[in-house]
Motif scaffolding. Structure first.
Motif, PDB file in Angstrom:
ATOM      1  N   ASP A 194     -29.749 -11.887   1.073  1.00  0.00           N
ATOM      2  CA  ASP A 194     -29.105 -11.262   2.743  1.00  0.00           C
ATOM      3  C   ASP A 194     -29.355 -11.933   4.212  1.00  0.00           C
ATOM      4  N   ASP A 195     -31.352 -11.166   4.367  1.00  0.00           N
ATOM      5  CA  ASP A 195     -31.139 -11.884   5.730  1.00  0.00           C
ATOM      6  C   ASP A 195     -31.228 -13.448   5.321  1.00  0.00           C
ATOM      7  N   ALA A 208     -32.284 -21.225  22.285  1.00  0.00           N
ATOM      8  CA  ALA A 208     -31.670 -20.463  21.153  1.00  0.00           C
ATOM      9  C   ALA A 208     -32.053 -20.003  20.373  1.00  0.00           C
ATOM     10  N   LEU A 209     -32.143 -21.420  19.529  1.00  0.00           N
ATOM     11  CA  LEU A 209     -33.331 -21.651  17.828  1.00  0.00           C
ATOM     12  C   LEU A 209     -34.811 -20.916  17.928  1.00  0.00           C
ATOM     13  N   ALA A 210     -35.656 -21.276  19.414  1.00  0.00           N
ATOM     14  CA  ALA A 210     -36.992 -20.733  19.237  1.00  0.00           C
ATOM     15  C   ALA A 210     -36.691 -18.889  19.368  1.00  0.00           C
ATOM     16  N   ALA A 248     -37.311 -12.737  14.755  1.00  0.00           N
ATOM     17  CA  ALA A 248     -37.234 -12.829  13.693  1.00  0.00           C
ATOM     18  C   ALA A 248     -38.123 -12.138  12.880  1.00  0.00           C
ATOM     19  N   VAL A 249     -39.266 -12.791  13.584  1.00  0.00           N
ATOM     20  CA  VAL A 249     -40.512 -11.750  13.153  1.00  0.00           C
ATOM     21  C   VAL A 249     -40.997 -10.298  13.141  1.00  0.00           C
ATOM     22  N   THR A 250     -40.419  -9.772  14.237  1.00  0.00           N
ATOM     23  CA  THR A 250     -40.807  -8.214  13.684  1.00  0.00           C
ATOM     24  C   THR A 250     -40.388  -7.728  12.976  1.00  0.00           C
ATOM     25  N   PRO A 251     -39.247  -7.592  12.720  1.00  0.00           N
ATOM     26  CA  PRO A 251     -37.878  -7.656  11.405  1.00  0.00           C
ATOM     27  C   PRO A 251     -38.834  -7.992  10.269  1.00  0.00           C
ATOM     28  N   ALA A 252     -39.460  -9.875  10.576  1.00  0.00           N
ATOM     29  CA  ALA A 252     -40.069  -9.851   8.953  1.00  0.00           C
ATOM     30  C   ALA A 252     -41.163  -9.191   8.428  1.00  0.00           C
ATOM     31  N   VAL A 253     -41.805  -8.857   9.866  1.00  0.00           N
ATOM     32  CA  VAL A 253     -43.290  -7.757   9.477  1.00  0.00           C
ATOM     33  C   VAL A 253     -43.088  -6.114   9.171  1.00  0.00           C
ATOM     34  N   GLU A 254     -42.272  -5.668   9.937  1.00  0.00           N
ATOM     35  CA  GLU A 254     -41.586  -4.057   9.680  1.00  0.00           C
ATOM     36  C   GLU A 254     -40.949  -4.394   8.541  1.00  0.00           C
ATOM     37  N   LYS A 314     -42.030 -10.037  21.856  1.00  0.00           N
ATOM     38  CA  LYS A 314     -41.423  -9.661  22.975  1.00  0.00           C
ATOM     39  C   LYS A 314     -41.938 -10.503  23.944  1.00  0.00           C
ATOM     40  N   ALA A 315     -43.433 -10.704  24.361  1.00  0.00           N
ATOM     41  CA  ALA A 315     -44.057 -11.314  24.669  1.00  0.00           C
ATOM     42  C   ALA A 315     -43.561 -12.560  25.330  1.00  0.00           C
ATOM     43  N   ALA A 316     -43.515 -13.290  24.024  1.00  0.00           N
ATOM     44  CA  ALA A 316     -43.507 -14.963  23.698  1.00  0.00           C
ATOM     45  C   ALA A 316     -41.801 -14.529  23.911  1.00  0.00           C
ATOM     46  N   VAL A 317     -40.819 -13.983  23.831  1.00  0.00           N
ATOM     47  CA  VAL A 317     -39.542 -14.453  24.112  1.00  0.00           C
ATOM     48  C   VAL A 317     -39.102 -13.748  25.431  1.00  0.00           C
ATOM     49  N   SER A 318     -40.396 -12.874  25.889  1.00  0.00           N
ATOM     50  CA  SER A 318     -40.022 -13.403  28.013  1.00  0.00           C
ATOM     51  C   SER A 318     -40.561 -14.296  28.422  1.00  0.00           C
ATOM     52  N   ALA A 319     -41.573 -15.254  27.713  1.00  0.00           N
ATOM     53  CA  ALA A 319     -41.891 -16.553  28.277  1.00  0.00           C
ATOM     54  C   ALA A 319     -40.699 -17.786  27.962  1.00  0.00           C
ATOM     55  N   LEU A 320     -39.720 -17.233  26.992  1.00  0.00           N
ATOM     56  CA  LEU A 320     -39.542 -18.590  26.053  1.00  0.00           C
ATOM     57  C   LEU A 320     -38.000 -18.136  27.352  1.00  0.00           C
ATOM     58  N   LYS A 321     -37.369 -16.919  28.257  1.00  0.00           N
ATOM     59  CA  LYS A 321     -36.591 -16.813  29.148  1.00  0.00           C
ATOM     60  C   LYS A 321     -36.722 -17.284  30.407  1.00  0.00           C
TER      61      LYS A 321
END
Length: 192
Positions: free
Chosen positions: A50-51, A67-69, A75-81, A183-190
């Motif tokens: 489903d994911d 947006a793709l990045a 998706a990384v954090t939910p996959a690890v969790e 979170k750091a990577a997403v912030s850097a990407l923004k």
């Protein structure tokens, strides 16, 4: 106390029935664990499917590389969790099964010990005069062996509990680290 063929046959029958009951309980506990793991695996496979469908749809809808990045990083954090949750579930199943099997083994050992003690008491009652010191030595040795077994059993349980706590703490730290990194990577990407 005289040992007759009837007494031996009755004892053998009782022992065979007890062994069959113990073996059945042991196998039932193992089958229950296998069923639980199978259920967990099916649920995990369903969720993963489903994911992946949802993720594929989101990728198709992505408008630009950022947006793709962001989707990939998100998706990384939910996959690890989910991986950690799966590991914890397996650990719980393993722990429950170990606990149940330990109880079965301890009950069997207690029954065997009781039967052994009863048999020894029968022998001691018929011991020849003057063998009191030998009887006392055997009883002392048995008491020491039982005490050592109880101590070892308690220590093994403590080690298992400590190991479980360490694994859970390590998993928690790993999830937190991945979450912070993502979170750091997403912030850097923004910012980019």
């Amino acid at each position: 106390m005289a040992v007759t063929p009837e007494t031996l046959a009755a004892a053998a029958k009782t022992n065979a029935e007890a062994s069959l009951t113990s073996a059945s309980a042991f196998v039932a506990a193992v089958f229950t664990a296998v069923e639980r793991v199978s259920t967990l695996n099916l649920a995990t496979a369903r969720t993963a499917f489903d994911d992946s469908v949802a993720f594929s749809k989101a990728i198709i809808s992505a408008k630009d590389p950022k947006a793709l990045a962001a989707l990939n990083l998100g998706a990384v954090t939910p996959a690890v969790e989910k991986s950690v949750a799966y590991g914890r579930s397996l650990s719980v199943i393993g722990g429950d099964t170990q606990e149940e099997l330990t109880k079965l083994v301890e009950a069997e050992a207690a029954a065997l010990g009781k039967n052994f003690d009863t048999a020894l008491e029968g022998l001691f009652k018929n011991a020849p005069a003057g063998s009191e010191a030998a009887v006392k030595a055997v009883k002392t040795a048995l008491a020491n062996a039982n005490s050592a077994y109880e101590g070892a059993s308690k220590a093994a349980k403590q080690v298992a509990a400590a190991a479980q706590a360490s694994v859970e703490k390590a998993a928690e730290v790993a999830v937190e680290s991945v979450e912070k990194g993502t979170k750091a990577a997403v912030s850097a990407l923004k910012v980019a």
